[in-house]
Motif scaffolding. Structure first.
Motif, PDB file in Angstrom:
ATOM      1  N   THR A 108     -95.351  71.860  16.144  1.00 32.34           N
ATOM      2  CA  THR A 108     -95.499  70.715  15.232  1.00 32.34           C
ATOM      3  C   THR A 108     -96.959  70.599  14.779  1.00 32.34           C
ATOM      4  OG1 THR A 108     -95.405  69.398  17.259  1.00 32.34           O
ATOM      5  CG2 THR A 108     -93.506  69.273  15.791  1.00 32.34           C
ATOM      6  N   LEU A 154     -98.032  70.414  10.935  1.00 28.25           N
ATOM      7  CA  LEU A 154     -98.837  69.289  10.429  1.00 28.25           C
ATOM      8  C   LEU A 154    -100.125  69.776   9.771  1.00 28.25           C
ATOM      9  CD1 LEU A 154     -98.277  66.841  13.422  1.00 28.25           C
ATOM     10  CD2 LEU A 154     -97.589  66.406  11.062  1.00 28.25           C
ATOM     11  N   ARG A 155    -100.792  70.788  10.385  1.00 24.27           N
ATOM     12  CA  ARG A 155    -102.036  71.316   9.786  1.00 24.27           C
ATOM     13  C   ARG A 155    -101.742  71.926   8.409  1.00 24.27           C
ATOM     14  NH1 ARG A 155    -103.444  71.798  15.133  1.00 24.27           N
ATOM     15  NH2 ARG A 155    -102.153  73.621  15.449  1.00 24.27           N
ATOM     16  N   MET A 168    -104.641  62.923  13.580  1.00 28.99           N
ATOM     17  CA  MET A 168    -105.026  64.218  14.157  1.00 28.99           C
ATOM     18  C   MET A 168    -106.532  64.327  14.336  1.00 28.99           C
ATOM     19  SD  MET A 168    -102.301  66.696  12.328  1.00 28.99           S
ATOM     20  CE  MET A 168    -102.674  68.198  13.205  1.00 28.99           C
ATOM     21  N   SER A 228    -105.436  61.279  18.246  1.00 29.24           N
ATOM     22  CA  SER A 228    -104.256  60.513  18.674  1.00 29.24           C
ATOM     23  C   SER A 228    -102.979  61.184  18.161  1.00 29.24           C
ATOM     24  CB  SER A 228    -104.351  59.055  18.221  1.00 29.24           C
ATOM     25  OG  SER A 228    -104.874  58.977  16.935  1.00 29.24           O
ATOM     26  N   VAL A 239     -99.539  61.654  16.074  1.00 26.31           N
ATOM     27  CA  VAL A 239     -98.926  61.270  14.807  1.00 26.31           C
ATOM     28  C   VAL A 239     -97.674  60.456  15.174  1.00 26.31           C
ATOM     29  CG1 VAL A 239     -97.796  62.248  12.752  1.00 26.31           C
ATOM     30  CG2 VAL A 239     -99.858  63.334  13.685  1.00 26.31           C
ATOM     31  N   VAL A 276     -92.999  62.840  13.205  1.00 22.98           N
ATOM     32  CA  VAL A 276     -92.869  64.118  13.907  1.00 22.98           C
ATOM     33  C   VAL A 276     -91.398  64.438  14.205  1.00 22.98           C
ATOM     34  CG1 VAL A 276     -93.681  65.442  15.882  1.00 22.98           C
ATOM     35  CG2 VAL A 276     -95.114  63.680  14.940  1.00 22.98           C
ATOM     36  N   GLY A 322     -95.614  72.028  21.659  1.00 21.46           N
ATOM     37  CA  GLY A 322     -96.274  70.796  21.206  1.00 21.46           C
ATOM     38  C   GLY A 322     -95.304  69.708  20.779  1.00 21.46           C
ATOM     39  N   PHE A 323     -94.037  69.924  20.978  1.00 19.42           N
ATOM     40  CA  PHE A 323     -92.999  68.920  20.725  1.00 19.42           C
ATOM     41  C   PHE A 323     -91.926  69.090  21.808  1.00 19.42           C
ATOM     42  CE2 PHE A 323     -89.002  67.359  19.152  1.00 19.42           C
ATOM     43  CZ  PHE A 323     -89.327  66.175  18.523  1.00 19.42           C
ATOM     44  N   ARG A 382     -93.745  65.224  22.569  1.00 19.96           N
ATOM     45  CA  ARG A 382     -95.000  64.786  23.183  1.00 19.96           C
ATOM     46  C   ARG A 382     -94.895  63.341  23.677  1.00 19.96           C
ATOM     47  NH1 ARG A 382     -98.661  68.552  20.208  1.00 19.96           N
ATOM     48  NH2 ARG A 382    -100.724  68.480  21.137  1.00 19.96           N
ATOM     49  N   GLN A 435     -89.707  60.999  21.614  1.00 21.66           N
ATOM     50  CA  GLN A 435     -89.422  62.292  20.955  1.00 21.66           C
ATOM     51  C   GLN A 435     -88.425  63.103  21.781  1.00 21.66           C
ATOM     52  OE1 GLN A 435     -93.080  64.435  19.991  1.00 21.66           O
ATOM     53  NE2 GLN A 435     -93.999  62.610  19.090  1.00 21.66           N
ATOM     54  N   ARG A 459    -111.886  73.762  15.370  1.00 23.65           N
ATOM     55  CA  ARG A 459    -110.986  72.716  14.899  1.00 23.65           C
ATOM     56  C   ARG A 459    -111.692  71.373  15.030  1.00 23.65           C
ATOM     57  NH1 ARG A 459    -105.108  73.495  17.627  1.00 23.65           N
ATOM     58  NH2 ARG A 459    -105.389  71.253  17.880  1.00 23.65           N
ATOM     59  N   ARG A 507    -107.958  63.240  23.444  1.00 20.54           N
ATOM     60  CA  ARG A 507    -106.661  63.944  23.501  1.00 20.54           C
ATOM     61  C   ARG A 507    -106.154  64.033  24.939  1.00 20.54           C
ATOM     62  NH1 ARG A 507    -108.029  69.322  20.637  1.00 20.54           N
ATOM     63  NH2 ARG A 507    -105.831  69.835  20.814  1.00 20.54           N
TER      64      ARG A 507
HETATM   65  P1  AMP Z   1    -101.582  70.845  18.674  1.00 21.11           P
HETATM   66  O1  AMP Z   1    -101.884  71.899  17.670  1.00 21.11           O
HETATM   67  O2  AMP Z   1    -100.205  70.988  19.284  1.00 21.11           O
HETATM   68  O3  AMP Z   1    -102.676  70.671  19.709  1.00 21.11           O
HETATM   69  O4  AMP Z   1    -101.524  69.451  17.863  1.00 21.11           O
HETATM   70  C1  AMP Z   1    -102.656  68.961  17.182  1.00 21.11           C
HETATM   71  C2  AMP Z   1    -102.457  67.505  16.840  1.00 21.11           C
HETATM   72  O5  AMP Z   1    -101.305  67.356  15.997  1.00 21.11           O
HETATM   73  C3  AMP Z   1    -102.205  66.563  18.010  1.00 21.11           C
HETATM   74  O6  AMP Z   1    -103.404  66.145  18.650  1.00 21.11           O
HETATM   75  C4  AMP Z   1    -101.491  65.420  17.310  1.00 21.11           C
HETATM   76  O7  AMP Z   1    -102.391  64.605  16.582  1.00 21.11           O
HETATM   77  C5  AMP Z   1    -100.618  66.150  16.287  1.00 21.11           C
HETATM   78  N1  AMP Z   1     -99.291  66.497  16.858  1.00 21.11           N
HETATM   79  C6  AMP Z   1     -98.785  67.739  17.071  1.00 21.11           C
HETATM   80  N2  AMP Z   1     -97.565  67.660  17.614  1.00 21.11           N
HETATM   81  C7  AMP Z   1     -97.289  66.345  17.775  1.00 21.11           C
HETATM   82  C8  AMP Z   1     -96.196  65.611  18.321  1.00 21.11           C
HETATM   83  N3  AMP Z   1     -95.130  66.233  18.828  1.00 21.11           N
HETATM   84  N4  AMP Z   1     -96.270  64.257  18.303  1.00 21.11           N
HETATM   85  C9  AMP Z   1     -97.337  63.601  17.785  1.00 21.11           C
HETATM   86  N5  AMP Z   1     -98.411  64.223  17.286  1.00 21.11           N
HETATM   87  C10 AMP Z   1     -98.396  65.592  17.270  1.00 21.11           C
END
Ligand code: AMP
Length: 210
Positions: free
Chosen positions: A31, A35-36, A53, A57, A59, A64, A85-86, A88, A92, A153, A164
């Motif tokens: 995820t 999102l990126r 992000m 914090s 999202v 998500v 990453g999902f 979280r 969810q 990043r 985080r």
């Molecule tokens: P990651 O690349 O998995 O470390 O995710 C980077 C950022 O994306 C996190 O710090 C959150 O802000 C957002 N994010 C990614 N996945 C989720 C999720 N499942 N729920 C909420 N925010 C997410």
């Protein structure tokens, strides 16, 4: 095989998920990557997600969960997938239970101290998402695969890493209990040498591949 990789930011979820996805021919669903990409493309979802992000914090669940639902409905997920990453949050995980049947959850355990060192030195390629660490770059500034200039990043700054980790322990760590209760959780030590972690993860997959 439907699998979740759980663990704090910087535990190595992405690295190990990618390896296992290649070995089993199933998609890696991150995820964070989705999102990126949405932010880079300037979509409505990206605009909603950016501030959360950047601050470290989460999202909002509603955003998500919708992303995950859409992604899991695609054809390439029908033979299995690895979620990286999902979920979280417990909300969810509950939403996921309604749309998917998860076979097992790999929890990559790493202490906060190790995480701060790892993420502080992490550099990534914004083009192909390859991950590096300053300790092993020897001054190199370009991605060895696609030659793009590598970056830190925004959410890997020291202050944001601390935020985080706080978010992880408050909102995501309860999932360890959640999946333990349904007997799906397998923990591996993520602080040992990378190849050894891979070996442990591989063994978990082999034990569940029937
Ligand atoms: P990651 O690349 O998995 O470390 O995710 C980077 C950022 O994306 C996190 O710090 C959150 O802000 C957002 N994010 C990614 N996945 C989720 C999720 N499942 N729920 C909420 N925010 C997410």
């Amino acid at each position: 095989m439907n699998v979740i990789f759980l663990g704090p930011p910087g535990a190595g979820k992405g690295t190990h998920a990618q390896k296992m996805c290649l070995e089993y021919g199933i998609p890696q669903i991150s995820t964070g990557d989705i999102l990126r990409k949405a932010i880079a493309e300037g979509t409505a979802v990206g605009k909603k997600a950016k501030e959360f992000m950047d601050n470290g914090s989460l999202v909002p669940d509603s955003v998500v969960i919708e992303i995950a639902k859409e992604r899991l409905a695609k054809d390439d997920c029908q033979k299995g997938y690895i979620l990286d990453g999902f979920p979280r949050t417990v909300a969810q995980a509950e939403a996921l239970d309604k749309i998917a049947s998860i076979d097992f959850v790999v929890n990559i355990a790493v202490s906060d101290e190790v995480i701060v060192k790892r993420l502080g030195g992490r550099r990534v390629c914004p083009n192909c998402q390859a991950v590096y660490h300053i300790n092993f770059l020897n001054g190199e500034t370009k991605c060895k695969d696609c030659k793009t200039e590598i970056i830190q990043r925004k959410d890997d700054s020291e202050e944001t890493i601390k935020e985080r980790l706080k978010v992880y322990s408050k909102q995501t760590a309860p999932l360890i209990d959640y999946y333990q209760k349904s007997d799906k959780l397998i923990s591996v030590d993520g602080a040992i040498a990378l190849d050894e972690v891979t070996e442990q993860v591989r063994k978990v997959f082999e034990a569940h591949n029937d």
